[in-house]
Write a protein that holds these residues in place. Structure first.
Motif, PDB file in Angstrom:
ATOM      1  N   PHE A  98      49.128  52.138 -53.080  1.00 48.53           N
ATOM      2  CA  PHE A  98      49.409  51.819 -51.368  1.00 48.53           C
ATOM      3  C   PHE A  98      50.456  52.523 -50.994  1.00 48.53           C
ATOM      4  N   PRO A  99      50.266  53.146 -49.698  1.00 47.59           N
ATOM      5  CA  PRO A  99      51.404  54.027 -49.402  1.00 47.59           C
ATOM      6  C   PRO A  99      52.550  53.141 -48.999  1.00 47.59           C
ATOM      7  N   ALA A 100      53.889  53.687 -49.070  1.00 46.87           N
ATOM      8  CA  ALA A 100      55.065  53.085 -48.814  1.00 46.87           C
ATOM      9  C   ALA A 100      55.276  52.301 -47.520  1.00 46.87           C
ATOM     10  N   GLU A 151      52.351  42.290 -45.835  1.00 45.65           N
ATOM     11  CA  GLU A 151      51.405  41.450 -45.172  1.00 45.65           C
ATOM     12  C   GLU A 151      50.026  42.150 -45.184  1.00 45.65           C
ATOM     13  N   ASP A 152      50.162  43.557 -44.788  1.00 48.69           N
ATOM     14  CA  ASP A 152      48.963  44.237 -44.874  1.00 48.69           C
ATOM     15  C   ASP A 152      48.289  44.292 -46.186  1.00 48.69           C
ATOM     16  N   VAL A 153      49.244  44.792 -47.190  1.00 44.92           N
ATOM     17  CA  VAL A 153      48.745  44.550 -48.497  1.00 44.92           C
ATOM     18  C   VAL A 153      47.883  43.280 -49.112  1.00 44.92           C
ATOM     19  N   THR A 154      48.679  42.049 -48.661  1.00 43.49           N
ATOM     20  CA  THR A 154      48.093  40.841 -49.017  1.00 43.49           C
ATOM     21  C   THR A 154      46.683  40.720 -48.181  1.00 43.49           C
ATOM     22  N   ARG A 155      46.715  40.913 -46.972  1.00 44.42           N
ATOM     23  CA  ARG A 155      45.257  40.783 -46.264  1.00 44.42           C
ATOM     24  C   ARG A 155      44.395  41.811 -47.132  1.00 44.42           C
ATOM     25  N   MET A 156      44.497  42.864 -47.549  1.00 37.84           N
ATOM     26  CA  MET A 156      43.595  44.042 -47.960  1.00 37.84           C
ATOM     27  C   MET A 156      43.166  43.442 -49.126  1.00 37.84           C
ATOM     28  N   PRO A 192      37.577  47.442 -49.321  1.00 42.66           N
ATOM     29  CA  PRO A 192      38.750  47.741 -48.345  1.00 42.66           C
ATOM     30  C   PRO A 192      39.678  48.493 -48.825  1.00 42.66           C
ATOM     31  N   MET A 193      39.960  48.660 -49.980  1.00 43.10           N
ATOM     32  CA  MET A 193      41.101  49.428 -50.644  1.00 43.10           C
ATOM     33  C   MET A 193      40.732  50.928 -50.943  1.00 43.10           C
ATOM     34  N   TYR A 194      39.439  51.333 -50.526  1.00 42.75           N
ATOM     35  CA  TYR A 194      39.257  52.550 -50.829  1.00 42.75           C
ATOM     36  C   TYR A 194      40.155  53.599 -50.617  1.00 42.75           C
ATOM     37  N   PRO A 195      40.697  53.611 -49.438  1.00 40.92           N
ATOM     38  CA  PRO A 195      41.430  54.804 -48.997  1.00 40.92           C
ATOM     39  C   PRO A 195      42.581  54.936 -49.681  1.00 40.92           C
ATOM     40  N   PHE A 196      43.084  54.135 -50.637  1.00 37.57           N
ATOM     41  CA  PHE A 196      44.257  53.977 -51.425  1.00 37.57           C
ATOM     42  C   PHE A 196      43.889  54.008 -52.992  1.00 37.57           C
ATOM     43  N   MET A 197      42.565  54.495 -53.255  1.00 39.72           N
ATOM     44  CA  MET A 197      41.891  54.147 -54.564  1.00 39.72           C
ATOM     45  C   MET A 197      41.950  55.902 -55.165  1.00 39.72           C
ATOM     46  N   LYS A 198      41.815  55.852 -56.300  1.00 36.95           N
ATOM     47  CA  LYS A 198      41.492  57.037 -57.037  1.00 36.95           C
ATOM     48  C   LYS A 198      40.487  56.466 -58.032  1.00 36.95           C
ATOM     49  N   ILE A 199      39.187  57.235 -57.741  1.00 35.57           N
ATOM     50  CA  ILE A 199      38.324  56.370 -58.696  1.00 35.57           C
ATOM     51  C   ILE A 199      37.721  57.575 -59.612  1.00 35.57           C
ATOM     52  N   LYS A 200      37.276  57.194 -60.981  1.00 37.55           N
ATOM     53  CA  LYS A 200      36.691  58.165 -61.993  1.00 37.55           C
ATOM     54  C   LYS A 200      35.322  57.360 -62.136  1.00 37.55           C
ATOM     55  N   VAL A 201      34.105  57.962 -62.072  1.00 39.82           N
ATOM     56  CA  VAL A 201      32.761  57.409 -62.405  1.00 39.82           C
ATOM     57  C   VAL A 201      32.372  58.019 -63.663  1.00 39.82           C
TER      58      VAL A 201
END
Length: 92
Positions: free
Chosen positions: A11-13, A18-23, A72-81
């Protein structure tokens, strides 16, 4: 088709607690729905990291991409498939 996905979250600083908990709540709801319908076959926490390994059972690359980009957290994820194939020594 089976896929193994490693998802690392950062997550960005500037995001509030509250936003993190909601997400996190939205993420839990979405991932549990995927588990219930069988597309998220398994999910495992990486010890000591904000990351997981997940096994997806989907029809296509496009379906997997749609699923992953809808987290919902996709913008804050690094994903390797990694695509998976049956191992010839497997008894299952």
């Amino acid at each position: 088709m089976l896929f193994l996905a490693r998802m690392d979250v950062q997550f960005p600083a500037h995001l509030s607690a509250e936003d993190v908990t909601r997400m996190q709540g939205l993420e839990k709801e979405y991932s549990q729905a995927l588990q219930q319908d069988g597309r998220l076959a398994s999910i495992w926490r990486v010890v000591g990291e904000y990351a997981n390994y997940s096994v997806f059972d989907v029809e296509s690359n496009d379906e997997l991409h749609q699923i992953l980009s809808s987290f919902p957290m996709y913008p804050f994820m690094k994903i390797k498939v990694t695509p998976l194939a049956k191992h010839p020594n497997s008894i299952r």
